[in-house]
Design an enzyme around this catalytic site. Structure first.
Site, PDB file in Angstrom:
ATOM      1  N   LYS A  21       0.834  -1.210   0.000  1.00  0.00           N
ATOM      2  CA  LYS A  21       0.000   0.000   0.000  1.00  0.00           C
ATOM      3  C   LYS A  21       0.870   1.264   0.000  1.00  0.00           C
ATOM      4  O   LYS A  21       0.602   2.204  -0.735  1.00  0.00           O
ATOM      5  CB  LYS A  21      -0.904  -0.047   1.246  1.00  0.00           C
ATOM      6  CG  LYS A  21      -1.974   1.007   1.287  1.00  0.00           C
ATOM      7  CD  LYS A  21      -3.168   0.535   2.106  1.00  0.00           C
ATOM      8  CE  LYS A  21      -2.911   0.459   3.599  1.00  0.00           C
ATOM      9  NZ  LYS A  21      -2.969   1.793   4.245  1.00  0.00           N
ATOM     10  N   SER A  22       1.891   1.268   0.832  1.00  0.00           N
ATOM     11  CA  SER A  22       2.737   2.471   0.922  1.00  0.00           C
ATOM     12  C   SER A  22       3.425   2.762  -0.414  1.00  0.00           C
ATOM     13  O   SER A  22       3.463   3.901  -0.874  1.00  0.00           O
ATOM     14  CB  SER A  22       3.803   2.291   1.994  1.00  0.00           C
ATOM     15  OG  SER A  22       3.206   2.195   3.252  1.00  0.00           O
ATOM     16  N   ARG A  26       2.786   6.000  -3.211  1.00  0.00           N
ATOM     17  CA  ARG A  26       3.876   6.876  -3.672  1.00  0.00           C
ATOM     18  C   ARG A  26       4.021   6.791  -5.186  1.00  0.00           C
ATOM     19  O   ARG A  26       4.273   7.801  -5.863  1.00  0.00           O
ATOM     20  CB  ARG A  26       5.174   6.491  -2.972  1.00  0.00           C
ATOM     21  CG  ARG A  26       5.157   6.987  -1.507  1.00  0.00           C
ATOM     22  CD  ARG A  26       5.920   6.073  -0.592  1.00  0.00           C
ATOM     23  NE  ARG A  26       6.011   6.576   0.762  1.00  0.00           N
ATOM     24  CZ  ARG A  26       5.109   6.352   1.733  1.00  0.00           C
ATOM     25  NH1 ARG A  26       4.012   5.629   1.494  1.00  0.00           N
ATOM     26  NH2 ARG A  26       5.300   6.832   2.950  1.00  0.00           N
ATOM     27  N   ARG A 123      -7.741  12.253  13.364  1.00  0.00           N
ATOM     28  CA  ARG A 123      -6.320  11.885  13.487  1.00  0.00           C
ATOM     29  C   ARG A 123      -5.454  13.147  13.385  1.00  0.00           C
ATOM     30  O   ARG A 123      -5.822  14.110  12.722  1.00  0.00           O
ATOM     31  CB  ARG A 123      -5.964  10.852  12.403  1.00  0.00           C
ATOM     32  CG  ARG A 123      -6.699   9.530  12.672  1.00  0.00           C
ATOM     33  CD  ARG A 123      -6.355   8.468  11.680  1.00  0.00           C
ATOM     34  NE  ARG A 123      -4.945   8.127  11.738  1.00  0.00           N
ATOM     35  CZ  ARG A 123      -4.342   7.360  10.834  1.00  0.00           C
ATOM     36  NH1 ARG A 123      -5.031   6.884   9.809  1.00  0.00           N
ATOM     37  NH2 ARG A 123      -3.078   7.087  10.953  1.00  0.00           N
ATOM     38  N   GLN A 170       4.755   9.234   7.069  1.00  0.00           N
ATOM     39  CA  GLN A 170       3.744  10.066   6.404  1.00  0.00           C
ATOM     40  C   GLN A 170       4.131  11.541   6.507  1.00  0.00           C
ATOM     41  O   GLN A 170       4.016  12.289   5.546  1.00  0.00           O
ATOM     42  CB  GLN A 170       2.374   9.824   7.028  1.00  0.00           C
ATOM     43  CG  GLN A 170       1.868   8.411   6.758  1.00  0.00           C
ATOM     44  CD  GLN A 170       0.496   8.145   7.348  1.00  0.00           C
ATOM     45  OE1 GLN A 170      -0.044   8.954   8.080  1.00  0.00           O
ATOM     46  NE2 GLN A 170      -0.055   6.987   7.032  1.00  0.00           N
ATOM     47  N   ASP A 315       2.776  -0.944  12.198  1.00  0.00           N
ATOM     48  CA  ASP A 315       1.479  -1.483  11.763  1.00  0.00           C
ATOM     49  C   ASP A 315       1.291  -2.940  12.180  1.00  0.00           C
ATOM     50  O   ASP A 315       0.184  -3.478  12.081  1.00  0.00           O
ATOM     51  CB  ASP A 315       1.354  -1.372  10.236  1.00  0.00           C
ATOM     52  CG  ASP A 315       1.141   0.074   9.807  1.00  0.00           C
ATOM     53  OD1 ASP A 315       0.764   0.908  10.648  1.00  0.00           O
ATOM     54  OD2 ASP A 315       1.354   0.375   8.615  1.00  0.00           O
ATOM     55  N   LYS A 342      -3.860   5.847  15.258  1.00  0.00           N
ATOM     56  CA  LYS A 342      -3.995   5.190  13.953  1.00  0.00           C
ATOM     57  C   LYS A 342      -5.489   5.151  13.586  1.00  0.00           C
ATOM     58  O   LYS A 342      -6.274   5.900  14.134  1.00  0.00           O
ATOM     59  CB  LYS A 342      -3.375   3.793  14.003  1.00  0.00           C
ATOM     60  CG  LYS A 342      -1.865   3.802  14.205  1.00  0.00           C
ATOM     61  CD  LYS A 342      -1.166   4.361  12.990  1.00  0.00           C
ATOM     62  CE  LYS A 342       0.349   4.415  13.178  1.00  0.00           C
ATOM     63  NZ  LYS A 342       1.005   5.102  12.073  1.00  0.00           N
TER      64      LYS A 342
END
Ligand code: S3P
Length: 429
Positions: A21-22, A26, A123, A170, A315, A342
């Site tokens: 996902k990360s 990007r 958040r 992030q 995570d 989170k």
């Protein structure tokens, strides 16, 4: 939606979790502001992907599904080719989308607003608003610049030297993206290492980025679009690693897992606990190391998980708390206060779920303390609307005696839409 899970006699099979996902986020964002075009393969799945792509497309990015599953074609607009969105952008449940896209919005020559769902709007966003405004941006947020919705008015940015108060990929990525548009040099000092996918990708796209220890220096450059073959998600793999290590009769092969050292804290921790993990087919894919992992039934022991490894395992702490229930002795997780902000308060949510399954686990202000008892008892547990808690509870169901019902199990679809199907398959293989 509810899912009921019980412990099978045997767990076996092969799994290819979704694309990371990360890295996917990007690849989508940076190629959208690059020159040329790019093919992204094995793009991540789930609601967070939709959030990122919708935000970028609303800014005039050109991201289209390709010919095969998981393939996307991006035609880059160049650094200054985005357009003012005609509506509020919505990052949904995705903190990465909100924080990375905010870096981009802060530097545009147009007005924009970004919001998110009921979880994301609570958040912390001050951590990005403050440094962006120090760079000259005009970003505001609800409740004295603390939360989304966030608004952006155009202004010129300048590079600054900034020492990050939290170790957050992030935050770091938000600032690096903004500094693509800033005059002068941007210097970022990190308190400890967090995932470095942004730095790697910027480097491959031709940017002026340098990392020395915990300091990153960057100045503005045009980016060249690059094709990216995305490895399978390290965090998505962690659920299966723990399932195999904690079940008494298990062997699973997980294919093509991202082995970036800023992400493999979970493998290091499991190995320290005594896990039977075997890496094969180690190679490089799109500038990132990958390997297949064979995980099998293990005799785990309790350890302390704290300090510099925390951002590299952040995570995976809920699923490691579950693993600790099956380890001999005590496991202490400390310095993990970030878990409280989170998608849910993951300390409270993990402790609530595992306690309901009769684990011996207590909350600490910045972590958890678990006494491994070697067994859990099935019960009703809730996802707390958080994908990683939903999946941790699903794996707990595979390991607990009796039947476990996971309420609001659909939360898993944020990052892993096929999770429940794959969980059924490894019981039947
Ligand atoms: C992510 C960074 C981490 C992680 C999140 C994804 C990213 O958050 O928890 O799931 O893609 O940069 P922080 O960097 O804020 O800790």
């Amino acid at each position: 939606m509810n899912q009921t899970v019980s412990s099978p006699q045997k767990i076996t099979g092969e799994i290819s979790p979704p694309g990371d996902k990360s890295i996917s986020h990007r690849a989508a964002l940076l190629n959208s502001i690059g020159n040329g075009s790019a093919k992204i393969s094995n793009f991540c799945e789930g609601d967070d992907r939709t959030s990122m792509i919708n935000c970028l497309n609303s800014l005039g990015a050109q991201i289209d599904e390709g010919a095969s599953d998981g393939e996307f074609i991006i035609r880059g607009n160049g650094l200054n080719g985005l357009i003012e969105p005609t509506d509020v952008l919505n990052a949904g449940n995705s903190g990465t989308t909100m924080r990375l896209v905010s870096g981009l919005l802060s530097a545009q020559k147009f007005y924009s607003v970004i919001t998110g769902d009921d979880s994301l709007r609570f958040r912390p966003m001050k951590r990005i608003i403050e440094p962006l405004n120090l760079m000259g941006a005009k970003v505001s947020g609800r409740d004295n610049n603390s939360y989304a919705p966030l608004t952006f008015h155009p202004n010129n940015l300048s590079g600054i030297e900034y020492s990050m108060p939290v170790s957050s990929a992030q935050l770091k990525s938000c600032l690096l993206i903004a500094s693509l548009y800033a005059q002068g040099e941007m210097i970022i000092n990190q308190p400890s290492n967090s995932r470095d996918h942004t730095e790697r990708m910027l480097q491959s796209m031709g940017s002026n980025i340098r990392t020395e220890g915990l300091q990153i220096t960057m100045s503005s450059t045009e980016l060249n679009c690059i094709d990216v073959q995305i490895p399978c998600d390290t965090s998505g793999s962690a659920f299966w690693l723990v399932a195999a290590c904690c079940h008494p009769n298990a062997k699973i092969k997980i294919n093509n897992v991202g082995m970036n050292p800023t992400r493999t804290g979970v493998i290091e921790v499991l190995k320290m606990m005594g896990a039977n993990l075997h890496l094969t087919n180690e190679s490089f894919q799109g500038g990132e190391p990958v390997a297949d992992i064979i995980a099998s039934s293990s005799k785990l022991k309790g350890i302390e998980i704290s300090g510099e490894i925390i951002p590299r395992v952040v995570d995976e702490l809920p699923i490691l708390a579950l693993a600790s229930c099956f380890a001999d002795g005590k496991t202490i997780i400390k310095n993990a206060e970030e878990l409280r902000v989170k998608e849910s308060d993951r300390i409270a949510a993990t402790v609530d779920s595992l306690k309901k399954l009769s684990a011996s686990i207590e909350e600490l202000p910045d972590g958890m303390e678990i006494n491994g008892t070697g067994a859990l008892t099935g019960s009703k547990v809730d996802s707390h609307g958080d994908h990683r808690i939903a999946m941790t509870n699903g794996i707990a169901g595979l390991l607990a005696d009796g039947v476990t019902t996971v309420e609001n199990s659909e939360a898993a679809s944020v990052s892993y839409p096929n999770f429940w199907k794959e969980l059924t398959l490894i019981q039947k293989a």
